[in-house]
Write a protein that holds these residues in place. Sequence first.
Motif, mmCIF file in Angstrom:
data_model
loop_
_atom_site.group_PDB
_atom_site.id
_atom_site.type_symbol
_atom_site.label_atom_id
_atom_site.label_comp_id
_atom_site.label_asym_id
_atom_site.label_seq_id
_atom_site.Cartn_x
_atom_site.Cartn_y
_atom_site.Cartn_z
ATOM 1 N N ALA A 5 5.825 9.320 3.348
ATOM 2 C CA ALA A 5 4.778 10.329 3.145
ATOM 3 C C ALA A 5 3.477 9.653 2.710
ATOM 4 O O ALA A 5 2.389 10.034 3.161
ATOM 5 N N ARG A 6 3.596 8.642 1.875
ATOM 6 C CA ARG A 6 2.407 7.895 1.444
ATOM 7 C C ARG A 6 1.794 7.131 2.628
ATOM 8 O O ARG A 6 0.575 7.110 2.796
ATOM 9 N N LEU A 7 2.641 6.525 3.467
ATOM 10 C CA LEU A 7 2.152 5.834 4.658
ATOM 11 C C LEU A 7 1.379 6.802 5.554
ATOM 12 O O LEU A 7 0.307 6.472 6.071
ATOM 13 N N ALA A 48 0.823 -1.207 0.000
ATOM 14 C CA ALA A 48 0.000 0.000 0.000
ATOM 15 C C ALA A 48 0.863 1.266 0.000
ATOM 16 O O ALA A 48 0.521 2.252 -0.635
ATOM 17 N N TRP A 49 1.982 1.241 0.720
ATOM 18 C CA TRP A 49 2.809 2.442 0.811
ATOM 19 C C TRP A 49 4.136 2.319 0.070
ATOM 20 O O TRP A 49 4.867 3.295 -0.076
ATOM 21 N N MET A 50 4.443 1.113 -0.407
ATOM 22 C CA MET A 50 5.606 0.884 -1.276
ATOM 23 C C MET A 50 5.050 0.289 -2.573
ATOM 24 O O MET A 50 5.121 -0.919 -2.789
ATOM 25 N N PRO A 51 4.472 1.118 -3.446
ATOM 26 C CA PRO A 51 3.729 0.622 -4.603
ATOM 27 C C PRO A 51 4.508 -0.336 -5.503
ATOM 28 O O PRO A 51 3.953 -1.286 -6.010
ATOM 29 N N GLY A 52 5.790 -0.135 -5.702
ATOM 30 C CA GLY A 52 6.584 -1.040 -6.537
ATOM 31 C C GLY A 52 6.611 -2.448 -5.976
ATOM 32 O O GLY A 52 6.638 -3.428 -6.709
ATOM 33 N N LEU A 53 6.579 -2.559 -4.663
ATOM 34 C CA LEU A 53 6.569 -3.859 -4.005
ATOM 35 C C LEU A 53 5.291 -4.604 -4.354
ATOM 36 O O LEU A 53 5.305 -5.779 -4.649
ATOM 37 N N LYS A 54 4.183 -3.894 -4.374
ATOM 38 C CA LYS A 54 2.897 -4.517 -4.688
ATOM 39 C C LYS A 54 2.898 -5.049 -6.122
ATOM 40 O O LYS A 54 2.454 -6.149 -6.379
ATOM 41 N N GLU A 55 3.450 -4.267 -7.046
ATOM 42 C CA GLU A 55 3.482 -4.678 -8.440
ATOM 43 C C GLU A 55 4.435 -5.842 -8.665
ATOM 44 O O GLU A 55 4.245 -6.641 -9.555
ATOM 45 N N ALA A 56 5.475 -5.937 -7.860
ATOM 46 C CA ALA A 56 6.511 -6.955 -8.057
ATOM 47 C C ALA A 56 6.119 -8.317 -7.502
ATOM 48 O O ALA A 56 6.768 -9.307 -7.799
#
Length: 184
Positions: A174-176, A62-70
């Motif tokens: 900041a996103r978190l 949710a707050w590390m978007p690249g992690l979600k996509e990977a």
Amino acid sequence: MKHKKMLVVFCFLVSVLSQVGFAQISPLNSDAGNSYYYTDHYEVAIEKPASDVWPFIIDMGAWMPGLKEANESSPIAVEGKVFRLYGNFHMEVVKVIPEKMLLLVNLPNIQEGEKTQGTAMITVSEENGKTLVSLIMNRIYLWPKSEKNILREKRESSEHVDSRARIYKQGFLARLKKLSEGTE
């Protein structure tokens, strides 16, 4: 033995907690050539109690978007879960202490001849209904060659340090904060 290693890593990370918002290289006294440690530490204050912030912390995608996509599976952090950060870089969740701490290990990898592994620790502390989230990342980079290490030179540059702050403090943390406070 595994617990002793985790304790040593934890003690090192705790030793840098007093320094906020930095990225630095520390020399490594070793026979492994031009080897070094790289440490980042960033914090964010969130205007919510830890119980409201924690669900977002463990939903790392949710707050590390690249992690979600990977990752093909859920980005929820649970002990033993391995995430692909990018390329061949992976991390494993080694300890979850709900509403207090998330400890991750960056699994060993090699990039352009430089061997690396490390840790990341996300700590949560609450006072008066507000939560301080601290993200500390520490990696060791082993460079056994006698020639110049261009990756180290890159990491020592002010551009790299500024880039890390943009990614972690102004980006992920900041996103978190926005997610936790309901402003995103």
